[in-house]
Design a protein around this motif. Sequence first.
Motif, PDB file in Angstrom:
ATOM      1  N   ALA A  60      -2.301  12.986  -2.291  1.00 15.24           N
ATOM      2  CA  ALA A  60      -3.159  12.498  -3.370  1.00 15.24           C
ATOM      3  C   ALA A  60      -2.513  11.291  -4.036  1.00 15.24           C
ATOM      4  O   ALA A  60      -1.322  11.317  -4.380  1.00 15.24           O
ATOM      5  N   PHE A  61      -3.294  10.252  -4.216  1.00 15.13           N
ATOM      6  CA  PHE A  61      -2.813   9.017  -4.840  1.00 15.13           C
ATOM      7  C   PHE A  61      -3.599   8.800  -6.128  1.00 15.13           C
ATOM      8  O   PHE A  61      -4.828   8.630  -6.099  1.00 15.13           O
ATOM      9  N   PRO A  62      -2.930   8.793  -7.290  1.00 13.73           N
ATOM     10  CA  PRO A  62      -3.660   8.661  -8.569  1.00 13.73           C
ATOM     11  C   PRO A  62      -4.155   7.233  -8.788  1.00 13.73           C
ATOM     12  O   PRO A  62      -3.475   6.258  -8.451  1.00 13.73           O
ATOM     13  N   LEU A  63      -5.322   7.130  -9.393  1.00 12.19           N
ATOM     14  CA  LEU A  63      -5.924   5.829  -9.708  1.00 12.19           C
ATOM     15  C   LEU A  63      -6.462   5.863 -11.133  1.00 12.19           C
ATOM     16  O   LEU A  63      -6.948   6.898 -11.598  1.00 12.19           O
ATOM     17  N   ALA A 128      -9.788   2.721  -4.617  1.00 13.65           N
ATOM     18  CA  ALA A 128      -9.519   3.672  -3.540  1.00 13.65           C
ATOM     19  C   ALA A 128      -9.645   2.995  -2.178  1.00 13.65           C
ATOM     20  O   ALA A 128      -8.840   3.239  -1.263  1.00 13.65           O
ATOM     21  N   ALA A 129     -10.626   2.114  -2.033  1.00 19.01           N
ATOM     22  CA  ALA A 129     -10.803   1.400  -0.763  1.00 19.01           C
ATOM     23  C   ALA A 129      -9.623   0.474  -0.491  1.00 19.01           C
ATOM     24  O   ALA A 129      -9.160   0.366   0.654  1.00 19.01           O
ATOM     25  N   ARG A 130      -9.100  -0.187  -1.537  1.00 13.95           N
ATOM     26  CA  ARG A 130      -7.949  -1.068  -1.345  1.00 13.95           C
ATOM     27  C   ARG A 130      -6.686  -0.262  -1.048  1.00 13.95           C
ATOM     28  O   ARG A 130      -5.836  -0.674  -0.262  1.00 13.95           O
ATOM     29  N   ALA A 131      -6.540   0.882  -1.713  1.00 13.18           N
ATOM     30  CA  ALA A 131      -5.326   1.681  -1.515  1.00 13.18           C
ATOM     31  C   ALA A 131      -5.271   2.307  -0.125  1.00 13.18           C
ATOM     32  O   ALA A 131      -4.187   2.431   0.463  1.00 13.18           O
ATOM     33  N   THR A 132      -6.413   2.704   0.418  1.00 19.97           N
ATOM     34  CA  THR A 132      -6.430   3.368   1.723  1.00 19.97           C
ATOM     35  C   THR A 132      -6.715   2.414   2.871  1.00 19.97           C
ATOM     36  O   THR A 132      -6.488   2.761   4.030  1.00 19.97           O
ATOM     37  N   GLY A 133      -7.221   1.245   2.572  1.00 19.42           N
ATOM     38  CA  GLY A 133      -7.618   0.331   3.637  1.00 19.42           C
ATOM     39  C   GLY A 133      -8.917   0.725   4.295  1.00 19.42           C
ATOM     40  O   GLY A 133      -9.302   0.157   5.326  1.00 19.42           O
ATOM     41  N   ASP A 134      -9.631   1.675   3.705  1.00 17.56           N
ATOM     42  CA  ASP A 134     -10.901   2.154   4.238  1.00 17.56           C
ATOM     43  C   ASP A 134     -11.995   1.793   3.241  1.00 17.56           C
ATOM     44  O   ASP A 134     -12.003   2.284   2.104  1.00 17.56           O
ATOM     45  N   THR A 135     -12.929   0.948   3.667  1.00 21.56           N
ATOM     46  CA  THR A 135     -13.985   0.508   2.753  1.00 21.56           C
ATOM     47  C   THR A 135     -14.923   1.635   2.358  1.00 21.56           C
ATOM     48  O   THR A 135     -15.641   1.531   1.354  1.00 21.56           O
ATOM     49  N   ALA A 136     -14.909   2.725   3.129  1.00 18.90           N
ATOM     50  CA  ALA A 136     -15.781   3.857   2.813  1.00 18.90           C
ATOM     51  C   ALA A 136     -15.098   4.890   1.929  1.00 18.90           C
ATOM     52  O   ALA A 136     -15.712   5.901   1.558  1.00 18.90           O
ATOM     53  N   ALA A 137     -13.853   4.667   1.556  1.00 14.53           N
ATOM     54  CA  ALA A 137     -13.117   5.645   0.748  1.00 14.53           C
ATOM     55  C   ALA A 137     -13.673   5.680  -0.666  1.00 14.53           C
ATOM     56  O   ALA A 137     -14.086   4.662  -1.235  1.00 14.53           O
ATOM     57  N   THR A 138     -13.676   6.862  -1.236  1.00 14.62           N
ATOM     58  CA  THR A 138     -14.129   7.047  -2.617  1.00 14.62           C
ATOM     59  C   THR A 138     -13.088   7.842  -3.385  1.00 14.62           C
ATOM     60  O   THR A 138     -12.168   8.424  -2.810  1.00 14.62           O
TER      61      THR A 138
END
Length: 215
Positions: A60-63, A128-138
């Motif tokens: 888990a990565f806090p934002l 979240a998309a920038r942190a994971t590199g996934d544009t579909a991340a939420t």
Amino acid sequence: MGYVTAVPVPSPRSEAPLPGRAGRLSLAVALLAGALGAAVALLATRQQWSEGTTTVAGGAFPLTASGSDVTGVPAALAIVGLAALVAVFAVRRSGRLLVAALLALSGAGTIAAAVLGASDSSALDEKAARATGDTAATVSTLSHTAWPYAAAVGGALILLAGLLALRYGRLWPAMSGRYERGGAPRPRPRARAADPDRPEEIWKALDRGEDPTGA
């Protein structure tokens, strides 16, 4: 035989000082509410509005997102409202009504933008998309703070200042200008001629570059 009195009969307007008191009171409340509301709205947009987590490398990565991350509208409208509050005293008549309406609309817009931003998750989804590199991340486990509602309270104070300006603005003073309506500079009062029997006045007139004779 009738008698003539030199005592003026007070007019109905002079007997009712209420507009003066209402004008001063509304002016003080509007200035306080407008300035405080703009300060609260600007402060609130710098604070954390929402937080959540996203999954990065299996953990888990806090934002977090501040008000300016969510929306820049409340801060922009607070600045517009503060400028309108000052401009109210630089214009008169219909111009004052227009500026007062702008002040009220700035407050209403600040309220609407802050309330809408209180449940917005798009700013955290972008992070979240920038942190994971996934544009579909939420973002998940989303929660919000009370700061958006503090910004809405600031907007309500700005709105109050605008409504007071619309209702009582005609009673408020305006900035004194250097020129008359025609654009010509106001004539300076002519200096009194120096008394020739008082030498100190003659010397003072000479120091000012004036003719002591008054010619």
